[in-house]
Write a protein that holds these residues in place. Sequence first.
Motif, PDB file in Angstrom:
ATOM      1  N   PHE A  24      47.370  37.257   4.292  1.00 29.66           N
ATOM      2  CA  PHE A  24      47.676  36.117   3.439  1.00 29.66           C
ATOM      3  C   PHE A  24      46.368  35.611   2.859  1.00 29.66           C
ATOM      4  O   PHE A  24      45.419  35.355   3.593  1.00 29.66           O
ATOM      5  N   GLN A  25      46.325  35.440   1.528  1.00 31.12           N
ATOM      6  CA  GLN A  25      45.094  35.010   0.873  1.00 31.12           C
ATOM      7  C   GLN A  25      45.282  33.652   0.215  1.00 31.12           C
ATOM      8  O   GLN A  25      46.405  33.248  -0.118  1.00 31.12           O
ATOM      9  N   ALA A  26      44.168  32.951   0.013  1.00 33.58           N
ATOM     10  CA  ALA A  26      44.185  31.597  -0.549  1.00 33.58           C
ATOM     11  C   ALA A  26      44.782  31.557  -1.955  1.00 33.58           C
ATOM     12  O   ALA A  26      45.272  30.514  -2.388  1.00 33.58           O
ATOM     13  N   ASP A  27      44.785  32.677  -2.666  1.00 29.90           N
ATOM     14  CA  ASP A  27      45.354  32.699  -4.020  1.00 29.90           C
ATOM     15  C   ASP A  27      46.882  32.781  -4.026  1.00 29.90           C
ATOM     16  O   ASP A  27      47.509  32.889  -5.078  1.00 29.90           O
ATOM     17  N   GLY A  28      47.509  32.718  -2.847  1.00 31.74           N
ATOM     18  CA  GLY A  28      48.966  32.733  -2.757  1.00 31.74           C
ATOM     19  C   GLY A  28      49.576  34.119  -2.712  1.00 31.74           C
ATOM     20  O   GLY A  28      50.777  34.273  -2.882  1.00 31.74           O
ATOM     21  N   THR A  29      48.764  35.136  -2.468  1.00 28.36           N
ATOM     22  CA  THR A  29      49.307  36.491  -2.368  1.00 28.36           C
ATOM     23  C   THR A  29      49.349  36.936  -0.912  1.00 28.36           C
ATOM     24  O   THR A  29      48.554  36.497  -0.082  1.00 28.36           O
ATOM     25  N   LEU A  30      50.304  37.795  -0.638  1.00 27.73           N
ATOM     26  CA  LEU A  30      50.411  38.480   0.650  1.00 27.73           C
ATOM     27  C   LEU A  30      50.170  39.949   0.352  1.00 27.73           C
ATOM     28  O   LEU A  30      50.867  40.536  -0.484  1.00 27.73           O
ATOM     29  N   ARG A  31      49.185  40.526   1.004  1.00 24.84           N
ATOM     30  CA  ARG A  31      48.789  41.901   0.720  1.00 24.84           C
ATOM     31  C   ARG A  31      48.837  42.753   1.981  1.00 24.84           C
ATOM     32  O   ARG A  31      48.672  42.265   3.083  1.00 24.84           O
ATOM     33  N   GLY A  32      49.042  44.044   1.748  1.00 30.50           N
ATOM     34  CA  GLY A  32      49.054  45.023   2.824  1.00 30.50           C
ATOM     35  C   GLY A  32      47.872  45.960   2.683  1.00 30.50           C
ATOM     36  O   GLY A  32      46.901  45.658   1.983  1.00 30.50           O
ATOM     37  N   PRO A  33      47.939  47.119   3.344  1.00 28.31           N
ATOM     38  CA  PRO A  33      46.867  48.107   3.243  1.00 28.31           C
ATOM     39  C   PRO A  33      46.592  48.489   1.785  1.00 28.31           C
ATOM     40  O   PRO A  33      47.489  48.456   0.939  1.00 28.31           O
ATOM     41  N   GLU A  34      45.359  48.829   1.509  1.00 33.16           N
ATOM     42  CA  GLU A  34      44.880  49.205   0.177  1.00 33.16           C
ATOM     43  C   GLU A  34      45.107  48.095  -0.847  1.00 33.16           C
ATOM     44  O   GLU A  34      45.299  48.349  -2.031  1.00 33.16           O
ATOM     45  N   ASN A  35      45.122  46.858  -0.367  1.00 34.36           N
ATOM     46  CA  ASN A  35      45.264  45.665  -1.198  1.00 34.36           C
ATOM     47  C   ASN A  35      46.600  45.618  -1.944  1.00 34.36           C
ATOM     48  O   ASN A  35      46.737  44.961  -2.975  1.00 34.36           O
ATOM     49  N   TYR A  36      47.609  46.316  -1.438  1.00 31.50           N
ATOM     50  CA  TYR A  36      48.931  46.373  -2.052  1.00 31.50           C
ATOM     51  C   TYR A  36      49.569  44.983  -2.038  1.00 31.50           C
ATOM     52  O   TYR A  36      49.628  44.318  -1.003  1.00 31.50           O
ATOM     53  N   LEU A  37      50.074  44.530  -3.185  1.00 33.08           N
ATOM     54  CA  LEU A  37      50.732  43.229  -3.294  1.00 33.08           C
ATOM     55  C   LEU A  37      52.146  43.327  -2.718  1.00 33.08           C
ATOM     56  O   LEU A  37      53.001  44.034  -3.256  1.00 33.08           O
ATOM     57  N   VAL A  38      52.386  42.627  -1.618  1.00 41.82           N
ATOM     58  CA  VAL A  38      53.691  42.619  -0.966  1.00 41.82           C
ATOM     59  C   VAL A  38      54.546  41.491  -1.538  1.00 41.82           C
ATOM     60  O   VAL A  38      55.711  41.684  -1.869  1.00 41.82           O
ATOM     61  N   ALA A  39      53.966  40.289  -1.638  1.00 43.46           N
ATOM     62  CA  ALA A  39      54.693  39.123  -2.137  1.00 43.46           C
ATOM     63  C   ALA A  39      53.699  38.128  -2.722  1.00 43.46           C
ATOM     64  O   ALA A  39      52.502  38.200  -2.451  1.00 43.46           O
ATOM     65  N   ARG A  40      54.243  37.198  -3.500  1.00 44.12           N
ATOM     66  CA  ARG A  40      53.423  36.142  -4.106  1.00 44.12           C
ATOM     67  C   ARG A  40      54.109  34.810  -3.832  1.00 44.12           C
ATOM     68  O   ARG A  40      55.329  34.688  -3.981  1.00 44.12           O
ATOM     69  N   CYS A  41      53.322  33.804  -3.451  1.00 47.73           N
ATOM     70  CA  CYS A  41      53.859  32.474  -3.208  1.00 47.73           C
ATOM     71  C   CYS A  41      53.866  31.693  -4.518  1.00 47.73           C
ATOM     72  O   CYS A  41      52.830  31.524  -5.161  1.00 47.73           O
ATOM     73  N   VAL A  42      55.061  31.239  -4.934  1.00 52.99           N
ATOM     74  CA  VAL A  42      55.227  30.451  -6.149  1.00 52.99           C
ATOM     75  C   VAL A  42      56.108  29.254  -5.806  1.00 52.99           C
ATOM     76  O   VAL A  42      57.213  29.431  -5.286  1.00 52.99           O
ATOM     77  N   ASP A  43      55.591  28.060  -6.063  1.00 52.50           N
ATOM     78  CA  ASP A  43      56.330  26.818  -5.786  1.00 52.50           C
ATOM     79  C   ASP A  43      56.816  26.747  -4.336  1.00 52.50           C
ATOM     80  O   ASP A  43      57.933  26.316  -4.057  1.00 52.50           O
ATOM     81  N   GLY A  44      55.989  27.187  -3.404  1.00 57.53           N
ATOM     82  CA  GLY A  44      56.318  27.094  -1.984  1.00 57.53           C
ATOM     83  C   GLY A  44      57.258  28.161  -1.463  1.00 57.53           C
ATOM     84  O   GLY A  44      57.694  28.098  -0.325  1.00 57.53           O
ATOM     85  N   CYS A  45      57.595  29.148  -2.295  1.00 52.85           N
ATOM     86  CA  CYS A  45      58.499  30.224  -1.886  1.00 52.85           C
ATOM     87  C   CYS A  45      57.810  31.569  -2.077  1.00 52.85           C
ATOM     88  O   CYS A  45      56.948  31.722  -2.936  1.00 52.85           O
ATOM     89  N   TRP A  46      58.224  32.543  -1.290  1.00 57.91           N
ATOM     90  CA  TRP A  46      57.694  33.904  -1.422  1.00 57.91           C
ATOM     91  C   TRP A  46      58.590  34.698  -2.353  1.00 57.91           C
ATOM     92  O   TRP A  46      59.780  34.827  -2.117  1.00 57.91           O
ATOM     93  N   LYS A  47      58.018  35.224  -3.423  1.00 59.75           N
ATOM     94  CA  LYS A  47      58.748  36.081  -4.359  1.00 59.75           C
ATOM     95  C   LYS A  47      58.464  37.521  -3.984  1.00 59.75           C
ATOM     96  O   LYS A  47      57.321  37.960  -3.954  1.00 59.75           O
TER      97      LYS A  47
END
Length: 129
Positions: A24-47
Motif C-alpha cells: 500500500f502506497q501513500a499515493d492511494g495505490t495497492l501494488r504487487g510484485p513488479e510494481n503491478y497495480l492491483v487496486a486504486r483508492c478513490v474516495d475512500g474505496c478500492w477500485k
Amino acid sequence: MLRLNFRSINGDAPKLAVAAFFRFQADGTLRGPENYLVARCVDGCWKLSGSVHRELDCEGPVKLRLAMGANEAPLMLGPFAHLRTAAGMLYGDNACLNIFVPGRNPGAGASCHELTLLSATGDLSRGKD
C-alpha cells in the motif's frame, strides 16, 4: 502466497487477489510484485477490476513492514493469523493496530507512507517470529 479479499459495498461478489506480497502506497495505490497495480483508492474505496470495494482482509500468517520515512529503518510487525481493515484502520487478529492504510484516508494523517503485507509462512515453519 497471500490471498487478499476485497469486500464489496454494492452487493458485488468479493474479489480475490493473490500475490507473494502487497504494498500500500501513500499515493492511494495497492501494488504487487513488479510494481503491478492491483487496486486504486478513490474516495475512500478500492477500485478493482471495474468494481468498488470498501474494505479488505487477508488470511495469514502475514507480517507487516511499515516504512515510516526515507531515512528511517522499516518497522516489522507480526505474524498475524488474520488482517482486516475497517474505515481505513488496520486490525491484526481482531486488535486495532492504530495504523491507517496509506492512501486510504488522505485527510487522516498517515501513520506510515508505505505498508507491505508479507507472507510469514516460511518464518513460522522455522519457529521464528
